[in-house]
Design an enzyme around this catalytic site. Structure first.
Site, short mmCIF file in Angstrom:
data_model
loop_
_atom_site.label_atom_id
_atom_site.label_comp_id
_atom_site.label_asym_id
_atom_site.label_seq_id
_atom_site.Cartn_x
_atom_site.Cartn_y
_atom_site.Cartn_z
N ARG A 1 49.96 70.84 55.04
CA ARG A 1 48.90 70.16 54.28
C ARG A 1 49.19 70.11 52.80
O ARG A 1 48.29 69.87 52.01
CB ARG A 1 47.60 70.93 54.44
N LYS B 1 45.48 66.78 61.96
CA LYS B 1 46.38 66.40 60.86
C LYS B 1 46.23 64.90 60.50
O LYS B 1 46.07 64.53 59.34
CB LYS B 1 47.83 66.71 61.24
N CYS C 1 52.52 59.68 53.79
CA CYS C 1 51.53 60.33 54.66
C CYS C 1 50.29 59.46 54.82
O CYS C 1 50.03 58.93 55.90
CB CYS C 1 51.13 61.66 54.05
N LYS D 1 52.88 58.30 43.17
CA LYS D 1 51.79 58.90 42.40
C LYS D 1 52.36 59.68 41.22
O LYS D 1 53.57 59.76 41.05
CB LYS D 1 50.92 59.78 43.28
#
Ligand code: SAJ
Length: 408
Positions: A151, A203, A257, A317
């Site tokens: 995560r 997930k 992701c 990002k």
């Protein structure tokens, strides 16, 4: 304790392997990319991440080995990529399958095989179990299967490895607890043990939740644009409600992701995923929205030459060097489709040329353009805002508070 063999030393596998080693677990990291293995063995970490170099040094002093070979042991962690097939939007399990097969060739009896790579719900049953059984192994006796999705967020990986709660999915509770103990060597947060299918699903659900939330923010940005309302102010105000937490609009959703995982659900449940699909479409439409904003500014100022436009940021990002599926790359693709060539690009994190008209020097880049489009909010641009005040600025990340800045 036996050795752990971590397969795949990319964005997830490398920090995870290093973290185990730092915590005193014997680790061998394996990758089939010989350049990557050589680089690590020469002491050079392969991507930029806060604290990664220090962690690497600690892992090396604790004896981590890096090799291209799989090693004979009884705990394996697979962290190889799981791309999706563009046309069908389904998971492509080829790298995981190949890693599983290589492990089966050498592993000890009763080995634990932990899959960390993100896999779509049901993938273990559909692809992994048959592969193992085909080779005559009995699952639960010769091999124990576990899915332990990660995560961590790029940019804050090391902190999150230690502090984020985790999920361990296992067929067998005892094995689940054993793996939980292993991860507890560095993870201080709660570790939930569940079954494999629930671990796979949770997930993908986590990333889909975020995709939908960002899509809502992006839709609000479009609505606010029509009537000239300040979307950021509205979100800030709405978020004062104790049960509202809207994320931020932006030029699109990239990375490997959030822009990928929701497709697994759409691919597998096409008739049941209206909301998820719509969210994906909204987020995918944002680069085109940015293009429209650039056109507005060019028209308003009578600028006809697209080469006067500069895109700041190529990564998906801020403060990472990963450009996979980045909104800027998506935008360049749209421009290409419309035969609009020549827009200039700069990113302080990308030090080799990967697209046309890319600058490697910020000053040169700024000197050549009239319209600056901030696509990524790297700290670098925040520290250079004084250099762009004279430009026409389209700030898609809401980091400029000076007058006359254009927003999404
Ligand atoms: N973005 C927005 N608005 C926001 C937040 C993000 O437009 O308010 C954009 C980003 O700019 C970027 C994209 O979304 O282009 C995804 O960035 P991110 O920071 O939200 O997430 P990732 O892809 O770096 O990492 C995610 C995380 N998942 C969640 O937060 C639910 C991370 O915890 C996972 O480990 C990772 O996916 C993964 O590997 O699955």
């Amino acid at each position: 304790m036996s050795k752990v063999n971590v397969i795949g030393l990319g964005y997830i596998g490398l920090p995870t392997a290093l973290m185990f080693a730092k915590s005193g677990v014997k680790v061998v990291g394996t990758d089939n990319n010989i350049n990557l293995v050589d680089s690590l063995n020469n002491g050079i970490v392969t991507f930029e991440e806060e604290g990664l170099e220090e962690l690497f040094k600690e892992a090396v002093s604790n004896g981590i080995e890096i090799t291209k070979d799989y090693i004979k042991t009884n705990i394996y962690i697979i962290a190889v990529p799981t791309p999706y097939i563009q046309e069908s939007k389904k998971l492509d399990p080829k790298y995981v399958i190949s890693a599983v097969n290589s492990i089966l060739e050498i592993c000890e009896k009763s080995s634990i095989l932990i899959i960390e790579s993100t896999i779509s719900p049901g993938s273990t049953d559909k692809y992994i179990r048959p592969e193992i059984e085909k080779r005559g192994f009995v699952i639960g006796r010769d091999i124990h299967l576990v899915h332990a999705p990660e995560r961590i967020i790029p940019g804050n990986m090391i902190y999150e490895l230690e502090n984020n709660a985790r999920t361990i999915g296992a067929d067998d509770q005892t094995i689940g607890e054993k793996v939980k103990k292993l991860y507890s060597s560095f993870c201080m947060a709660e570790i939930v043990v569940t079954d494999i299918r629930s671990a796979e699903m949770s997930k993908v659900v986590e990333n889909t939740y975020r995709d939908i939330n960002i899509a809502f923010a992006n839709e609000l940005a479009k609505i606010c644009r029509v009537d000239n309302m300040d979307v950021y102010e509205i979100i800030r105000t709405a978020n004062k409600h104790p049960r509202v937490n809207i994320l931020q609009p932006g030029p699109g959703v990239g990375g490997h992701c959030i822009s990928v995982d929701p497709w697994f659900l759409v691919g597998d449940y096409p008739d049941l995923t209206n909301l998820i699909l719509t969210a994906r479409k909204i987020n995918d439409s944002m680069p085109t929205h940015v293009l429209g904003r650039i056109r507005d500014i060019m028209r308003e100022h009578g600028i006809k030459d697209i080469t006067k436009v500069g895109l700041y940021g190529l990564t998906y990002k801020e403060n990472v060097d990963d450009s996979r599926e980045s909104p800027t790359l998506q935008l360049l693709e749209r421009m290409d489709e419309h035969l609009a060539f020549g827009v200039k690009v700069f990113d302080p994190f990308i030090k080799v040329r990967m697209v046309d008209h890319q600058f490697l020097n910020f000053d040169d880049f700024i000197n050549e353009i009239e319209i600056l489009v901030i696509m990524v909010a790297h700290d670098h641009i925040k520290h250079h805002l004084n250099m762009i005040k004279e430009k026409l600025v389209l700030d898609t990340r809401n980091i400029c508070d000076f007058e006359n800045v254009y927003k999404l």
